[in-house]
Write a protein that holds these residues in place. Structure first.
Motif, mmCIF file in Angstrom:
data_model
loop_
_atom_site.group_PDB
_atom_site.id
_atom_site.type_symbol
_atom_site.label_atom_id
_atom_site.label_comp_id
_atom_site.label_asym_id
_atom_site.label_seq_id
_atom_site.Cartn_x
_atom_site.Cartn_y
_atom_site.Cartn_z
ATOM 1 N N VAL A 339 4.727 14.535 -13.957
ATOM 2 C CA VAL A 339 3.924 13.833 -12.774
ATOM 3 C C VAL A 339 3.110 12.609 -13.556
ATOM 4 O O VAL A 339 2.688 12.806 -14.794
ATOM 5 C CB VAL A 339 2.919 14.792 -12.202
ATOM 6 N N VAL A 340 2.898 11.724 -12.830
ATOM 7 C CA VAL A 340 2.136 10.530 -13.408
ATOM 8 C C VAL A 340 1.128 10.062 -11.922
ATOM 9 O O VAL A 340 1.412 10.091 -10.937
ATOM 10 C CB VAL A 340 3.138 9.293 -13.249
ATOM 11 N N ARG A 341 0.105 10.007 -12.629
ATOM 12 C CA ARG A 341 -1.199 9.764 -11.589
ATOM 13 C C ARG A 341 -1.103 8.262 -11.728
ATOM 14 O O ARG A 341 -1.534 7.567 -12.642
ATOM 15 C CB ARG A 341 -2.425 10.133 -11.894
ATOM 16 N N SER A 342 -0.853 7.538 -10.451
ATOM 17 C CA SER A 342 -1.085 5.942 -10.549
ATOM 18 C C SER A 342 -1.904 5.366 -9.768
ATOM 19 O O SER A 342 -2.224 5.782 -8.799
ATOM 20 C CB SER A 342 0.584 5.267 -9.955
ATOM 21 N N LYS A 343 -2.627 4.442 -10.280
ATOM 22 C CA LYS A 343 -3.872 3.802 -9.702
ATOM 23 C C LYS A 343 -3.314 2.343 -9.100
ATOM 24 O O LYS A 343 -2.954 1.620 -10.026
ATOM 25 C CB LYS A 343 -5.205 3.718 -10.278
ATOM 26 N N LEU A 344 -3.525 2.153 -7.916
ATOM 27 C CA LEU A 344 -3.225 1.213 -7.265
ATOM 28 C C LEU A 344 -4.231 0.527 -6.349
ATOM 29 O O LEU A 344 -4.931 1.277 -5.718
ATOM 30 C CB LEU A 344 -1.928 1.213 -6.374
ATOM 31 N N LYS A 345 -4.394 -0.934 -6.352
ATOM 32 C CA LYS A 345 -5.082 -1.627 -5.211
ATOM 33 C C LYS A 345 -4.410 -1.431 -3.885
ATOM 34 O O LYS A 345 -3.133 -1.385 -4.245
ATOM 35 C CB LYS A 345 -5.413 -3.080 -5.622
ATOM 36 N N GLY A 346 -5.048 -1.601 -2.750
ATOM 37 C CA GLY A 346 -4.552 -1.341 -1.409
ATOM 38 C C GLY A 346 -3.310 -2.302 -1.244
ATOM 39 O O GLY A 346 -2.264 -2.005 -0.809
ATOM 40 N N LYS A 347 -3.652 -3.536 -1.602
ATOM 41 C CA LYS A 347 -2.377 -4.524 -1.563
ATOM 42 C C LYS A 347 -1.011 -4.074 -2.452
ATOM 43 O O LYS A 347 -0.066 -4.529 -2.015
ATOM 44 C CB LYS A 347 -2.901 -5.868 -1.803
ATOM 45 N N ASP A 348 -1.489 -3.596 -3.490
ATOM 46 C CA ASP A 348 -0.186 -3.108 -4.243
ATOM 47 C C ASP A 348 0.363 -1.727 -3.761
ATOM 48 O O ASP A 348 1.496 -1.669 -3.971
ATOM 49 C CB ASP A 348 -0.914 -3.006 -5.854
ATOM 50 N N LEU A 349 -0.325 -0.994 -3.196
ATOM 51 C CA LEU A 349 0.108 0.126 -2.669
ATOM 52 C C LEU A 349 0.943 -0.004 -1.355
ATOM 53 O O LEU A 349 2.137 0.449 -1.005
ATOM 54 C CB LEU A 349 -1.023 0.999 -2.305
ATOM 55 N N TRP A 350 0.555 -1.118 -0.651
ATOM 56 C CA TRP A 350 1.184 -1.491 0.287
ATOM 57 C C TRP A 350 2.547 -2.128 0.072
ATOM 58 O O TRP A 350 3.532 -1.821 0.690
ATOM 59 C CB TRP A 350 0.332 -2.919 1.320
ATOM 60 N N ARG A 351 2.478 -2.948 -0.795
ATOM 61 C CA ARG A 351 3.794 -3.542 -1.466
ATOM 62 C C ARG A 351 4.803 -2.469 -2.040
ATOM 63 O O ARG A 351 6.078 -2.365 -1.780
ATOM 64 C CB ARG A 351 3.606 -4.435 -2.780
ATOM 65 N N LEU A 352 4.225 -1.304 -2.756
ATOM 66 C CA LEU A 352 5.025 -0.148 -3.124
ATOM 67 C C LEU A 352 5.773 0.422 -1.693
ATOM 68 O O LEU A 352 6.927 0.820 -1.842
ATOM 69 C CB LEU A 352 4.052 0.872 -3.919
ATOM 70 N N VAL A 353 4.940 0.659 -0.855
ATOM 71 C CA VAL A 353 5.677 1.107 0.458
ATOM 72 C C VAL A 353 6.637 0.291 0.958
ATOM 73 O O VAL A 353 7.679 0.626 1.488
ATOM 74 C CB VAL A 353 4.370 1.581 1.397
ATOM 75 N N MET A 354 6.290 -0.735 1.172
ATOM 76 C CA MET A 354 7.446 -1.891 1.446
ATOM 77 C C MET A 354 8.772 -1.778 0.709
ATOM 78 O O MET A 354 9.738 -1.955 1.090
ATOM 79 C CB MET A 354 6.919 -3.302 1.439
ATOM 80 N N GLU A 355 8.212 -1.684 -0.675
ATOM 81 C CA GLU A 355 9.751 -1.760 -1.747
ATOM 82 C C GLU A 355 10.691 -0.107 -1.402
ATOM 83 O O GLU A 355 11.787 -0.341 -1.054
ATOM 84 C CB GLU A 355 9.141 -1.638 -2.970
ATOM 85 N N ILE A 356 9.718 0.639 -0.981
ATOM 86 C CA ILE A 356 10.569 1.911 -0.426
ATOM 87 C C ILE A 356 11.218 1.875 0.756
ATOM 88 O O ILE A 356 12.286 2.189 1.003
ATOM 89 C CB ILE A 356 9.647 2.969 -0.351
#
Length: 456
Positions: A339-356
């Motif tokens: 397991v990895v705990r990843s800390k992301l700013k909201g704009k980067d979390l949004w981009r991660l969801v877009m990649e998914i």
């Protein structure tokens, strides 16, 4: 003139179905009277906890079988060094009858692990001095949380080579660093005579010569065994190296081999099945959705986050109601992932969801190999605490529209950091790799607390 025969394996990954044939081949070749001496080496990833016997014995079954192969030396791979806790690795070689050569791994206090030596010099019957140096894949993000200090290859070679200068005639490296890094070593250290390599599962049927240095790899899983000849003149200089491999498929099968191979699985199954984990209620009976949801709860609890994500391809079978054993978990989740705990700013979390979401349909049936994955397809990604509106492209976190400037923490897997489909995690994620538990151990511990077994 002196002629040596070097037998070698790499990336066996607990593929015990090949072990009877490999064992017989090695034993016969080790008696070869047409050469002056035979040496046998392994270049790491000899164990894989996706096999029930390896998992049940924490690799001790592998050590016992390797002892029977009569190795002269081995190095370790990431499946030994990273896929086990520090404590397990400390005792993995307690009963090994072969030396472990490993120059680029240290304890946190910079001392050598008690079970390894950074190099070894062996002298042949005709007086040729062979220096062996072992190297493993340098993954600080994984080794450091597991309380090891792994050193980079150039730093290691620049430290070791001056110390052994003048003490050897032939230099052989046992490496688990992959073909690209083997080529780097060959280009930068032409004094190397032979690299017996592994890690990237490259099959070099007749070796590869780079900058005058021969590199050998036998692919993966024991499908081939390395068989390399080295000719040395009377002044102990290497005159010729001839690498090739022997296909295991062409080795003779004996009566009893299948029974032996099945016995390995049954033994592991029997041990793991004795260890009961939880008593699951009816809602988990063959329900993938329930299985994935509780597993996301588990990794979020372990990482101390509200958000999590997992893909369906991880689950080779869903959980069932009733008593869940360690064997059930091992079959469902054979992967050596953390397991990895990843800390992301909201704009980067949004981009991660877009990649998914961009890759969602492609990944649903994508056949994935490597990066600790032991399943068949990647599958569908599921979220915990995150919702995506495909019309507006808005991402909601715990029911609220995502804040681009706010920091969020999400529980993911090292697998997702490594795959190329979600670069945001690797590029801008503040990633904390959590050791030592595997994914299945994290989930098992959570289920044990949520659905304890009545021991009365």
């Amino acid at each position: 003139m002196e002629k040596l025969r070097i037998l070698h394996t790499n990336d066996l990954h607990s593929h015990f179905e090949h072990f009877p044939k490999i064992g017989r081949y090695l034993h016969e070749a080790q008696k070869d009277q047409s050469v002056d001496q035979v040496f046998t080496f392994d270049a790491g990833d000899f164990m894989d906890r996706s096999h029930p016997l390896t998992d049940a014995t924490y690799g001790q079954a592998n050590i016992k079988l390797m002892n029977s192969f009569h190795y002269d030396a081995i190095t370790i791979g990431n499946n030994e060094g990273i896929s086990n806790s520090h404590e397990v690795v400390e005792h993995l070689f307690d009963h090994a009858k072969f030396p472990v050569i490993l120059a680029n791994l240290r304890e946190e206090d910079e001392s050598m692990p008690h079970w390894a030596v950074q190099n070894k010099i062996i002298t042949t019957k005709k007086g040729t001095r062979i220096a062996l140096i072992g190297l493993t894949a340098a993954y600080p993000l994984s080794y450091e949380p597991n309380h090891w200090h792994v050193k980079m290859l150039k730093e290691t070679m620049d430290d070791v080579l001056p110390k052994i200068a003048g003490q050897y005639d032939v230099l052989i490296l046992l490496t688990h660093v992959g073909l690209n890094m083997d080529e780097f070593l060959a280009k930068n250290y032409p004094q190397i005579d032979l690299i017996v390599g592994g890690h990237t599962h490259d099959l070099l049927k007749h070796g590869k010569r780079v900058n005058g240095v021969w590199i050998t790899q036998t692919g993966k899983w024991g499908n081939y065994v390395g068989n390399t000849y080295v000719e040395i003149d009377d002044q102990h200089h290497v005159k010729k190296i001839t690498p090739h491999v022997e296909p295991t498929s062409l080795m003779k099968e004996h009566n009893g081999d299948i029974e032996t191979i099945l016995g390995y699985c049954e033994c592991g199954k029997e041990i793991l099945s004795r260890e009961q984990v939880a008593n699951l209620p009816e809602k988990y009976d063959d329900d993938y959705e329930a299985t994935i949801n509780v597993s996301m709860d588990a990794i979020a609890d372990f990482a101390k986050t509200d958000l999590a994500m997992l893909s369906t391809g991880l689950f080779l079978q869903p959980f069932k109601r009733g008593i869940l054993t360690k064997y059930d978990l091992q079959v469902a989740l054979p992967h050596s992932m953390h397991v990895v705990r990843s800390k992301l700013k909201g704009k980067d979390l949004w981009r991660l969801v877009m990649e998914i979401e961009k890759n969602r349909h492609y990944l649903d049936h994508f056949h994935l190999q490597g990066m600790s994955f032991r399943g068949k397809i990647f599958g569908q990604m599921h979220y915990r605490g995150i919702k995506f509106d495909p019309i507006s492209r808005i991402v909601y976190v715990k029911g609220k529209e995502i804040d681009p400037a706010k920091e969020y923490e999400i529980a993911v897997l090292d697998h997702y950091v490594l795959v190329p489909f979600f670069p945001t995690l690797a590029i801008v994620g503040d990633n904390k790799f959590l050791f030592p538990q595997f994914l299945r151990e994290v989930i098992g511990d959570y289920l044990a607390k949520k659905y304890p077994i009545n021991r009365k």
